[in-house]
Design an enzyme around this catalytic site. Structure first.
Site, PDB file in Angstrom:
ATOM      1  N   SER A 209       1.050  -1.259   0.281  1.00  0.00           N
ATOM      2  CA  SER A 209      -0.016   0.193  -0.142  1.00  0.00           C
ATOM      3  C   SER A 209       0.656   0.800  -0.490  1.00  0.00           C
ATOM      4  CB  SER A 209      -0.837  -0.077   1.702  1.00  0.00           C
ATOM      5  OG  SER A 209      -2.077   0.740   1.045  1.00  0.00           O
ATOM      6  N   ASP A 315      -9.442  -5.283  -5.606  1.00  0.00           N
ATOM      7  CA  ASP A 315      -9.081  -4.800  -4.203  1.00  0.00           C
ATOM      8  C   ASP A 315      -9.490  -2.933  -4.656  1.00  0.00           C
ATOM      9  OD1 ASP A 315      -7.546  -2.452  -2.643  1.00  0.00           O
ATOM     10  OD2 ASP A 315      -5.311  -3.174  -3.793  1.00  0.00           O
ATOM     11  N   HIS A 346      -7.613  -5.626  -0.681  1.00  0.00           N
ATOM     12  CA  HIS A 346      -6.177  -4.920  -0.395  1.00  0.00           C
ATOM     13  C   HIS A 346      -5.492  -5.701   0.408  1.00  0.00           C
ATOM     14  CE1 HIS A 346      -4.172  -0.586  -0.647  1.00  0.00           C
ATOM     15  NE2 HIS A 346      -3.978  -2.013   0.600  1.00  0.00           N
TER      16      HIS A 346
END
Length: 655
Positions: A209, A315, A346
């Site tokens: 991320s 995601d 995610h």
């Protein structure tokens, strides 16, 4: 001379040879410049073509240093210093064996935590790192690596201010790479200079991320010594993360993210926060210089590092165009690369396919950081999860042979249109009014008349249909407002067992544990096991796309629409990869404002679509035909996609 003294002198001589040999290895060398090559002593952590646990994790050197960057992001007249917490093998240091570095630069180490269990850094009474989150240090330090956990500028124990994807953030990482190569300064807690003479200069950045986004940004600078990056569910363009083709994802997103991770006092970064809010052009949604500075893709030609990407196909936080466009840019530059794609949301592949991921990561770092010729670059480039728990490999992505197919839109029965076949004649119109429908309302019961949407369906598939790449919808429209949000969704109508990514990103945490590396009393290598969450549903949204219609000419400025004119606009959809089985139906659903995913002020428009001059552009591998509708449309009764409680932008997701 005693036997013990003779052995000591031999060990000292061997250590000297290792220092000389490894010192001669250039920091930016390819894997061929191997510290274990012929005529050089083989360090104890290398056996054949792999590294093995040879050093004590419990006795590892743990230290904290502050690296001076080039930036003065808080404007106090002093260059920022970023905190770097290090764990490295003590025995290697004693023998003069230099080691490469695995680095995770993050804004989350003290505010929010890393990994599925939200681990935080902890320190001993002297302020030295005692526990680093995640398994990287536990697993790799005994195998002859150092691990560096870097606090980005303005977060945790670093000075400066977090500028959310900007130059100061990227400089946080590149300055550490420079220090590890002798090009920057660092200091201990007492202000004494600290060198990194123990480092080979070869650095691999990894992170999920936001952390992986920093790795992308650092690689885009071409900083020497950064040998590889492993961006997981990572951002390559911050504009595309916070703006969907001119549509706001949510209000005050840059300011919110800055405040979420800010580790400084309220006043220290007030000017930076004000600039973030002013420069991001929220009132227009335009892509300006602020966003160009946070777009790493145009700098793909500067990338010296190899790239191992991983991304969830479902995601909804960091959408799939982030990996797909970066992958394409890197491919055009001939960057060595590898890709994992999986069905979850995610998520880190450590929580999707743990054993295989650790093995793949180990071999990747051994090749690019240790120079071990283990054949990892001779394997298929892509690992792809095609269904829950079912994996395959292919030589590239999109699937080799995939090509864009133009799919016509037809009027159908006047309620549900068709996909494929000859389509409608030019001039055949359908209109829909903005109703701000939820996703479940948009895609349910495609055969029913529902205000606020247009639905187009293929016939029942007589053979599997492989979609691989980035679809788009080209529309010829007339709008009775200066602008409106346009949304498009591809839907797989058909019963199947699917990942339920509406529930904890598609992964469930179990009560059992597995261990990946060595442990200490305060930093264990054991993590709770996980499994994919699956369920049988009668449809699934494959991919989505959004556009502010006034940005149809350029994302840099708006062109308000005139109600007496027709315009041709393209709505890009996020990249996807899926096989629709025979017996399923492919659907295209058009809507306008999308309250679960975006925030648009321009609502209540009526859009007229010239079906004969509109089309779906579908990236298809293999069979290209879509049968026309010959059966009643499927009836969808169970929403299979995330609820508004999960995806509402007002929850403000963090990367």
């Amino acid at each position: 001379m005693s036997t013990a003294r003779t052995r000591a002198r031999v060990a000292t001589a061997l250590a000297g040879l290792l220092v000389a040999a490894l010192s001669a290895t250039p920091a930016t060398a390819s894997p061929a410049a191997d510290p274990t090559a012929r005529h050089q002593p083989t360090p104890p952590h290398v056996v054949g073509t792999q590294t093995v646990p040879a050093y004590s994790y419990a006795d590892a050197i743990r230290e904290s240093v502050w690296v001076q960057t080039r930036a003065d992001s808080d404007g106090d007249g002093v260059r920022d210093r970023v905190a770097v917490d290090l764990v490295r093998p003590r025995e290697a240091a004693a023998a003069g064996v230099r080691v490469p570095v695995i680095m995770d630069a993050s804004p989350y180490y003290l505010c929010c935590g890393r990994g599925n269990e939200s681990e935080l850094k902890t320190y001993d009474s002297a302020g030295v790192i005692a526990k680093a989150p995640l398994f990287y240090d536990n697993y790799f330090v005994p195998r002859g690596y150092a691990f560096a956990a870097v606090d980005l500028a303005g977060t945790a124990r670093s000075t400066g201010c977090e500028d959310v994807g900007g130059p100061a953030e990227v400089d946080s990482a590149t300055a550490v790479v420079d220090w590890l190569n002798g090009r920057a300064r660092a200091y201990d807690a007492d202000g004494r200079p600290v060198s990194a003479a123990w480092s080979t200069g070869r650095v691999g950045m990894i992170g999920k991320s936001w952390d992986g986004s920093v790795a992308n940004g650092a690689a885009a600078t071409g900083v020497p010594g950064l040998a590889t990056i492993v961006p997981i569910s990572a951002i390559s363009s911050w504009y595309d993360y916070m703006r969907y083709n001119g549509v706001l994802r949510t209000t005050d997103y840059p300011g919110y993210l800055h405040s979420y991770v800010n580790g400084r006092g309220d006043d220290a970064c007030a000017d930076v926060l004000a600039r973030l809010r002013a420069d991001s052009a929220e009132e227009t949604g335009d892509r300006n210089g602020f966003w160009a500075q946070r777009d790493y893709r145009p700098s793909a030609g500067r990338v010296r590092a190899s790239v191992f990407m991983a991304h969830g196909l479902n995601d909804l936080n960091v959408t799939t165009n982030q990996f797909a466009r970066w992958w394409q840019e890197l491919a055009e530059q001939g960057v060595p690369r590898k890709l994992w794609l999986y069905q979850a949301g995610h998520e880190d592949p450590f929580d999707v396919r743990r054993g295989a991921w650790v093995s793949a990561l180990h071999r990747w770092f051994d090749y690019w950081l240790q120079g071990l010729r283990n054949g990892v670059m001779d394997e298929p480039r892509v690992d792809l999860e095609t269904a829950p728990g079912t994996w395959t490999t292919q030589r590239d992505w999109p699937a080799p042979g995939a090509r864009n197919v133009r799919v016509a839109l037809g009027a159908g029965d006047g309620v549900t249109g068709t996909l494929g076949g000859r389509g409608a004649r030019p001039g055949r119109e359908q209109a829909y009014v903005d109703e701000s429908l939820t996703e479940a309302e948009l895609v349910a019961e495609p055969g029913a008349a529902t205000a606020g949407r247009l639905v187009f369906l293929s016939g029942t598939l007589t053979a599997p249909l492989r979609i691989s790449g980035s679809p788009s919808v080209r529309l010829r429209i007339r709008v009775d407002r200066p602008t409106t949000e346009l949304t498009a969704r591809l839907v797989d109508y058909g019963t199947a067992e699917r990942i339920r990514y509406d529930s904890s990103e598609g992964v469930r945490t179990l009560d059992t544990e597995s261990c990946w590396g060595a442990s200490t009393d305060v930093d264990d290598a054991c993590y709770r096991d996980t499994e994919e969450i699956t369920g049988v549903s009668d449809h699934a949204v494959l991919t989505r796309g959004w556009l502010d219609a006034a940005h149809h000419r350029s994302l840099r400025f708006r062109t308000p629409l005139r109600p007496d004119r027709w315009y041709t606009v393209t709505v890009p959809l996020n990249a996807y990869d899926a096989v629709l089985p025979a017996g399923h139906v492919l659907g295209l659903v058009l809507g306008q404002s999308d309250p679960e995913f975006t925030e648009a002020d321009d609502r209540d428009a009526t859009v007229r679509v010239d079906l004969g001059r509109s089309e779906l552009v579908l990236p298809v591998a293999g069979r290209t035909g879509l049968p026309t509708v010959t059966v009643a449309p499927p009836v969808v009764t169970e929403p299979a996609q995330p609820s508004s409680a999960r995806t509402a932008p007002r929850t403000r997701q963090v990367p």
